[in-house]
Design a protein around this motif. Structure first.
Motif, PDB file in Angstrom:
ATOM      1  N   VAL A 222      47.669 -20.027  48.483  1.00 37.37           N
ATOM      2  CA  VAL A 222      46.633 -19.092  48.028  1.00 37.37           C
ATOM      3  C   VAL A 222      45.925 -18.517  49.235  1.00 37.37           C
ATOM      4  N   LEU A 223      45.807 -17.214  49.283  1.00 30.52           N
ATOM      5  CA  LEU A 223      45.038 -16.612  50.364  1.00 30.52           C
ATOM      6  C   LEU A 223      44.162 -15.514  49.772  1.00 30.52           C
ATOM      7  N   ASN A 224      42.871 -15.878  49.600  1.00 30.99           N
ATOM      8  CA  ASN A 224      41.894 -14.927  49.061  1.00 30.99           C
ATOM      9  C   ASN A 224      41.286 -14.166  50.229  1.00 30.99           C
ATOM     10  N   ILE A 225      41.605 -12.874  50.292  1.00 32.51           N
ATOM     11  CA  ILE A 225      41.122 -12.075  51.434  1.00 32.51           C
ATOM     12  C   ILE A 225      39.809 -11.358  51.128  1.00 32.51           C
ATOM     13  N   GLY A 226      39.155 -11.757  50.006  1.00 25.12           N
ATOM     14  CA  GLY A 226      37.863 -11.162  49.677  1.00 25.12           C
ATOM     15  C   GLY A 226      38.015  -9.735  49.208  1.00 25.12           C
ATOM     16  N   GLY A 227      36.925  -9.011  49.289  1.00 24.40           N
ATOM     17  CA  GLY A 227      36.942  -7.624  48.847  1.00 24.40           C
ATOM     18  C   GLY A 227      36.116  -6.796  49.800  1.00 24.40           C
ATOM     19  N   GLY A 228      34.880  -6.608  49.453  1.00 20.65           N
ATOM     20  CA  GLY A 228      34.001  -5.838  50.315  1.00 20.65           C
ATOM     21  C   GLY A 228      34.000  -4.367  49.969  1.00 20.65           C
ATOM     22  N   PHE A 229      34.755  -3.998  48.915  1.00 19.19           N
ATOM     23  CA  PHE A 229      34.858  -2.589  48.521  1.00 19.19           C
ATOM     24  C   PHE A 229      33.542  -2.112  47.901  1.00 19.19           C
ATOM     25  N   GLY A 230      32.943  -1.100  48.497  1.00 21.54           N
ATOM     26  CA  GLY A 230      31.644  -0.631  48.031  1.00 21.54           C
ATOM     27  C   GLY A 230      31.740   0.547  47.072  1.00 21.54           C
ATOM     28  N   ILE A 231      30.629   0.831  46.439  1.00 19.97           N
ATOM     29  CA  ILE A 231      30.516   2.035  45.606  1.00 19.97           C
ATOM     30  C   ILE A 231      29.345   2.863  46.130  1.00 19.97           C
ATOM     31  N   PRO A 232      29.393   4.185  45.947  1.00 21.91           N
ATOM     32  CA  PRO A 232      28.310   5.028  46.478  1.00 21.91           C
ATOM     33  C   PRO A 232      27.052   4.910  45.615  1.00 21.91           C
ATOM     34  N   TYR A 233      25.932   4.616  46.243  1.00 20.55           N
ATOM     35  CA  TYR A 233      24.661   4.525  45.532  1.00 20.55           C
ATOM     36  C   TYR A 233      23.709   5.652  45.925  1.00 20.55           C
ATOM     37  N   PHE A 234      23.697   5.977  47.229  1.00 18.70           N
ATOM     38  CA  PHE A 234      22.578   6.740  47.747  1.00 18.70           C
ATOM     39  C   PHE A 234      23.014   8.088  48.317  1.00 18.70           C
ATOM     40  N   PRO A 235      22.062   8.996  48.454  1.00 21.69           N
ATOM     41  CA  PRO A 235      22.384  10.314  49.006  1.00 21.69           C
ATOM     42  C   PRO A 235      23.166  10.169  50.307  1.00 21.69           C
ATOM     43  N   GLY A 236      24.275  10.889  50.389  1.00 21.68           N
ATOM     44  CA  GLY A 236      25.095  10.819  51.589  1.00 21.68           C
ATOM     45  C   GLY A 236      26.254   9.842  51.476  1.00 21.68           C
ATOM     46  N   ASP A 237      26.186   8.890  50.536  1.00 26.96           N
ATOM     47  CA  ASP A 237      27.283   7.933  50.364  1.00 26.96           C
ATOM     48  C   ASP A 237      28.540   8.650  49.874  1.00 26.96           C
ATOM     49  N   GLN A 238      29.671   8.316  50.469  1.00 27.93           N
ATOM     50  CA  GLN A 238      30.957   8.865  50.017  1.00 27.93           C
ATOM     51  C   GLN A 238      31.794   7.748  49.429  1.00 27.93           C
ATOM     52  N   PRO A 239      32.539   8.030  48.339  1.00 25.72           N
ATOM     53  CA  PRO A 239      33.370   6.980  47.746  1.00 25.72           C
ATOM     54  C   PRO A 239      34.377   6.444  48.771  1.00 25.72           C
ATOM     55  N   LEU A 240      34.717   5.197  48.610  1.00 21.11           N
ATOM     56  CA  LEU A 240      35.683   4.536  49.487  1.00 21.11           C
ATOM     57  C   LEU A 240      37.064   5.155  49.306  1.00 21.11           C
ATOM     58  N   ASP A 241      37.766   5.388  50.417  1.00 25.79           N
ATOM     59  CA  ASP A 241      39.130   5.926  50.376  1.00 25.79           C
ATOM     60  C   ASP A 241      40.107   4.749  50.359  1.00 25.79           C
ATOM     61  N   LEU A 242      40.771   4.542  49.210  1.00 31.26           N
ATOM     62  CA  LEU A 242      41.648   3.378  49.061  1.00 31.26           C
ATOM     63  C   LEU A 242      42.978   3.545  49.800  1.00 31.26           C
ATOM     64  N   ALA A 243      43.408   4.803  50.026  1.00 29.14           N
ATOM     65  CA  ALA A 243      44.752   5.050  50.554  1.00 29.14           C
ATOM     66  C   ALA A 243      45.043   4.290  51.858  1.00 29.14           C
ATOM     67  N   PRO A 244      44.193   4.413  52.882  1.00 33.39           N
ATOM     68  CA  PRO A 244      44.516   3.700  54.131  1.00 33.39           C
ATOM     69  C   PRO A 244      44.521   2.180  53.969  1.00 33.39           C
TER      70      PRO A 244
END
Lengths: 414, 414
Positions: free
Chosen positions: B244-266
């Motif tokens: 088992v290897l849990n590599i966590g997440g850390g994927f954020g969502i945009p909350y505030f002015p200026g925040d851009q959604p996370l780009d999953l492709a790379p």
């Protein structure tokens, strides 16, 4: 935040509770006995004798004409409110829920007032049906109360909550002066008073509240002077005699290093000087002080237990079974701009020398779950009690109990 | 804080939910219908289809070999967890309470892991009895698990939660690198692995988690590279194959002015490149990503209603029937250093032009009860719906419901 290796300034000595054989004692019970009574850690324990002492202390300093109300929001535990109902003269509530608590605790409707910037219509109805005083904070509330007067065949008792044109200086929480959602701007009060006079409402007086958690008696004296002068000025527009004048509170308790307890003497002396001019200007007015935190804050402690000791890269963590989900203020996420440590002790090693610098963290998977950052404490072991002082107000109810689905803390009154 | 008269920068457009006749719609229901379903305002509503879409989006980008776990702490509402149980491969829990929720929602013990810096002995027993994987975070936990192994005649499944020697850059919440109460410092892991090898424990692998709420894919890619390299390095000391290897997440969502959604492709491309070397280095390892906020955060909104409109000294306040006691994060008191507004709308006036600057406050007697400060909105009236977006994670449970004794919000899944 204090950096690793730095020694933070010391807290004021919190010697309110006796130490017996090295263990803190609350209400005559040791921490182990309290833990058994509470069904284990974590728990809040409140000492009724300390609350009574606080009421007596205020009465000694205040003129006897001044009534003392308990602001239920500070600690709405039913046992606490029922205890205070025997010692203070009335209750101030901030919601329909608190109104129910006050009623059940034995406060009378005549001595209960209800304030809050967003009262729901059903809460206003609840207050009117019981006969409590409503501190109105907008024209809309006057309209709803007028409708309720018709529907219920009552003449609702109202006071006007005033947003003064001054704030309480050096307050932990500023709630008067400038644009505020609380109360009605003093400039708009004469118009609202005229409107109240035209409705089927019983005008009783004013509620003027300018801030809270203040440790400087000079600032409180200045604010009380401005409050009393303002009440006299506003009474000229009142549709009837001022019978009730709630001058708020604002009395703070020391939490952080450097904080000094509030000196009541100058406040009492100033109020005494006011009694004669007040009798002349507002002969029917009952002056009331409203106290929440000041009555209960120092009477309560939060107690949890050490689950683990961990050293990570030179920093020692004591991991406890309680945390920010039980005591948000101690974690520094309750209105503080800069996080400071609440006063904390190892409750079963009182008086032992502080020989190590530790951080106390809770069980939550977040760096926010921090009860104390880099403080000097005696060498503590798994199973030891961690005590957070000054936890009797805005502790239990002001915390997100369900965060991460741990059991809530229990509450006991001793 | 934005000052009176300043126009704050705009939020990213939140167009996740359709608008029908000017009213926001969630799960095909209008706000009025949702309010009826919830028994009135305030309420949280979560859209199951949005969560499913999120899972599918991740699966499209991730290599098919990678499993997806739901971090229950983000939103432990039983209906939400039961829905996700049908779509993800497992659950990560942070308390005994969450473990019960995961079990009742239909997750299997084989696919559930339990992490947390302060696990109580009874929580560890609960995990072992069910057969869940325990991410051990200290020597003490290894000792307790060894004792439980004897008592219960089991061989508890364990992984080691590693505090890496790096953090996730640009994270909203840093939880790896430096001194941490979370996990075991990587330097101490070889010794702990040897110890685990000597106990009656089933070693399964590693959990390496370095931060959360990150919007920069380059930072996540870098952290995943370091995580995978570290896991391969540590496997040399493991008492058995890494399964088992849990590599966590850390994927954020945009909350505030200026925040851009996370780009999953790379992130997906990088993980794909890793699959071959990982199969060579850790042939038996199941790689798992752990997602909480990213799966549910945008799928939920908080809805309350305007009780009053007040103008105080030139500033307009909309007073609503919900507030910080229901949604602490939106009030800015949940880990934010500088308060920023969550995205907020008048839900029944979507698309109407923003013609006034208002602050949205709740019913509590404290200036902390602020849901939006000086934002531009359409002219709103008493009774209108105020919607707070991005409220599906760390909303309901992360709030002090009992503060000032108002009713708690309800929660519905549509």
């Amino acid at each position: 935040m204090t950096r690793l290796g730095e020694t933070p300034p010391l807290h004021p000595a919190f010697s309110l509770f006796p130490v017996v054989n090295g263990t803190l004692s609350v209400g005559g019970m040791s921490l182990s006995a309290l833990s058994d009574r509470a069904g284990g850690t974590p728990f809040y324990v409140y000492d009724r004798a300390k609350m009574t002492e606080r009421v007596k202390l205020l009465r000694r300093h205040f003129p006897s004409e001044i009534k003392l109300h308990y602001a239920v929001k500070a600690n709405p535990m039913p046992d606490v409110v029922a205890h205070l109902a025997k010692w203070v003269d009335g209750a101030d509530v901030a919601s329909g829920g608190e109104l129910t608590v006050a009623k059940n605790a034995g406060f009378s409707a005549a001595e209960t007032s209800f304030a809050g910037p967003g009262k729901r219509p059903e809460e206003l109805a609840q207050a009117v049906e019981w006969g409590a005083l409503v501190n109105v904070e907008s024209v809309r509330e006057v309209d709803i109360l007028t409708r309720l007067a018709e529907e219920l065949g009552r003449s609702p008792r109202v006071a006007v909550r005033v947003n003064p044109d001054f704030g309480l200086k050096h307050s932990g929480v500023k709630m008067g002066g400038g644009p505020q959602p609380f109360g009605v701007d003093v400039e708009q009060v004469p118009l609202l008073l005229a409107e109240i006079g035209r409705r089927r409402l019983t005008f009783e007086g004013f509620h003027i509240f300018s801030g809270s958690q203040n440790l400087q008696s000079a600032a409180i004296v200045e604010s009380q002077n401005l409050t009393l002068e303002l009440a006299i000025r506003l009474s000229a527009w009142a549709p009837g005699p001022v019978r009730v004048l709630n001058i708020g509170g604002g009395f703070g308790i020391p939490y952080f290093p450097g904080d000094q307890p509030l000196d009541l003497a100058p406040i009492g002396e100033n109020l005494r000087r006011w009694m004669t001019p007040l009798r002349a200007a507002l002969p029917e007015a009952q002056i009331t002080g409203e106290m929440g935190r000041y009555l209960v804050g120092e009477a309560g402690v939060y107690v949890c237990r050490i689950l683990d000791r961990k050293v990570s890269r030179g920093k020692t963590f004591l991991v406890v079974d309680g945390g920010m989900h039980h005591h948000l203020a101690a974690s520094g996420h309750f209105g503080q701009v800069i996080r400071k440590n609440f006063p904390v002790a190892i409750g079963n090693r009182m008086g032992e020398p502080a020989t190590e610098t530790v951080s106390i963290v809770g069980p939550l998977c977040t760096p926010m779950d921090l009860l104390a950052d880099c403080i000097d404490l005696p060498l503590a072991q798994v199973g030891d009690f961690v005590v957070v002082f000054q936890s009797g107000a805005y502790g239990f109810t002001a915390s997100p109990h369900r965060f991460l689905s741990h059991p809530p803390p229990s509450e006991i009154l001793v």
